[in-house]
Design a protein around this motif. Structure first.
Motif, mmCIF file in Angstrom:
data_model
loop_
_atom_site.group_PDB
_atom_site.id
_atom_site.type_symbol
_atom_site.label_atom_id
_atom_site.label_comp_id
_atom_site.label_asym_id
_atom_site.label_seq_id
_atom_site.Cartn_x
_atom_site.Cartn_y
_atom_site.Cartn_z
ATOM 1 N N ALA A 34 50.759 28.890 -18.553
ATOM 2 C CA ALA A 34 49.822 29.846 -19.121
ATOM 3 C C ALA A 34 50.278 30.263 -20.508
ATOM 4 N N GLY A 35 49.310 30.637 -21.320
ATOM 5 C CA GLY A 35 49.657 31.050 -22.676
ATOM 6 C C GLY A 35 48.708 32.105 -23.197
ATOM 7 N N TRP A 36 49.176 32.832 -24.194
ATOM 8 C CA TRP A 36 48.350 33.789 -24.916
ATOM 9 C C TRP A 36 48.168 33.293 -26.350
ATOM 10 N N PHE A 37 46.947 33.428 -26.820
ATOM 11 C CA PHE A 37 46.590 33.038 -28.173
ATOM 12 C C PHE A 37 45.859 34.207 -28.815
ATOM 13 N N ARG A 38 45.752 34.170 -30.128
ATOM 14 C CA ARG A 38 44.951 35.177 -30.800
ATOM 15 C C ARG A 38 44.204 34.538 -31.966
ATOM 16 N N GLU A 39 43.076 35.165 -32.272
ATOM 17 C CA GLU A 39 42.248 34.689 -33.377
ATOM 18 C C GLU A 39 41.808 35.892 -34.185
ATOM 19 N N ALA A 40 42.332 35.980 -35.407
ATOM 20 C CA ALA A 40 41.972 37.064 -36.303
ATOM 21 C C ALA A 40 40.799 36.630 -37.170
ATOM 22 N N PRO A 41 40.037 37.568 -37.698
ATOM 23 C CA PRO A 41 38.896 37.210 -38.548
ATOM 24 C C PRO A 41 39.313 36.316 -39.706
ATOM 25 N N GLY A 42 38.620 35.191 -39.845
ATOM 26 C CA GLY A 42 38.896 34.287 -40.939
ATOM 27 C C GLY A 42 40.112 33.411 -40.761
ATOM 28 N N LYS A 43 40.748 33.494 -39.597
ATOM 29 C CA LYS A 43 41.953 32.699 -39.347
ATOM 30 C C LYS A 43 41.759 31.810 -38.125
ATOM 31 N N GLU A 44 42.585 30.789 -38.035
ATOM 32 C CA GLU A 44 42.524 29.900 -36.890
ATOM 33 C C GLU A 44 43.201 30.548 -35.677
ATOM 34 N N ARG A 45 42.780 30.102 -34.512
ATOM 35 C CA ARG A 45 43.404 30.581 -33.296
ATOM 36 C C ARG A 45 44.847 30.091 -33.255
ATOM 37 N N GLU A 46 45.771 30.977 -32.897
ATOM 38 C CA GLU A 46 47.185 30.620 -32.882
ATOM 39 C C GLU A 46 47.831 31.087 -31.579
ATOM 40 N N ASN A 47 48.811 30.327 -31.156
ATOM 41 C CA ASN A 47 49.560 30.677 -29.967
ATOM 42 C C ASN A 47 50.575 31.775 -30.288
ATOM 43 N N VAL A 48 50.712 32.745 -29.386
ATOM 44 C CA VAL A 48 51.708 33.782 -29.583
ATOM 45 C C VAL A 48 52.757 33.791 -28.479
ATOM 46 N N ALA A 49 52.467 33.156 -27.337
ATOM 47 C CA ALA A 49 53.440 33.134 -26.247
ATOM 48 C C ALA A 49 52.966 32.167 -25.166
ATOM 49 N N ALA A 50 53.918 31.607 -24.440
ATOM 50 C CA ALA A 50 53.586 30.730 -23.319
ATOM 51 C C ALA A 50 54.650 30.882 -22.246
ATOM 52 N N ILE A 51 54.261 30.550 -21.011
ATOM 53 C CA ILE A 51 55.185 30.713 -19.899
ATOM 54 C C ILE A 51 55.034 29.565 -18.911
#
Length: 121
Positions: A34-51
């Motif tokens: 499992a993983g967490w990703f984030r997508e900020a306005p105007g930016k690509e989706r990026e991974n922030v953590a995985a387990i």
């Protein structure tokens, strides 16, 4: 197929903390990582953590790891993955997504609907 369902997003002042939760719907996380990703306005989706669901080993991208602000964990009994976020700043504002990841290769299989995190100064 497992469908992740996120919760716990919201508004927080800079310096504050939030904990996001992700429950697996339709099946267990057991056959996936499992993983967490984030997508900020105007930016690509990026991974922030995985387990690694089986042994709990955690992984963070270089852009996040050095800061030590994000902590991913899982509760097998609750079939839930968490993301504890501390010392939040305005650059952490984004939609945060939980994803199931293939055991081999760690590529995403399914995504949650996302939960908004807004950090104000």
């Amino acid at each position: 197929q497992v469908q992740p369902v996120e919760s716990g997003g919201g508004w927080v002042q800079a310096g504050g903390s939030l904990r996001l939760s992700c429950v697996a719907s339709g099946d267990t996380f057991g056959n996936y990582n499992a993983g967490w990703f984030r997508e900020a306005p105007g930016k690509e989706r990026e991974n922030v953590a995985a387990i690694d669901w089986s042994n709990g080993a955690t992984y963070y991208p270089d852009s996040v790891e050095g800061e030590g602000r994000f902590i991913i964990s899982r509760d097998k009994n609750k079939n839930t993955v968490y993301l504890q976020m501390n010392s939040l700043n305005t650059e952490d504002t984004a939609v945060y997504y939980c994803a199931t990841l293939r055991v081999q290769g760690w590529s995403p299989v399914s995504w949650g609907q996302g939960t908004q995190v807004t950090v104000s100064s």
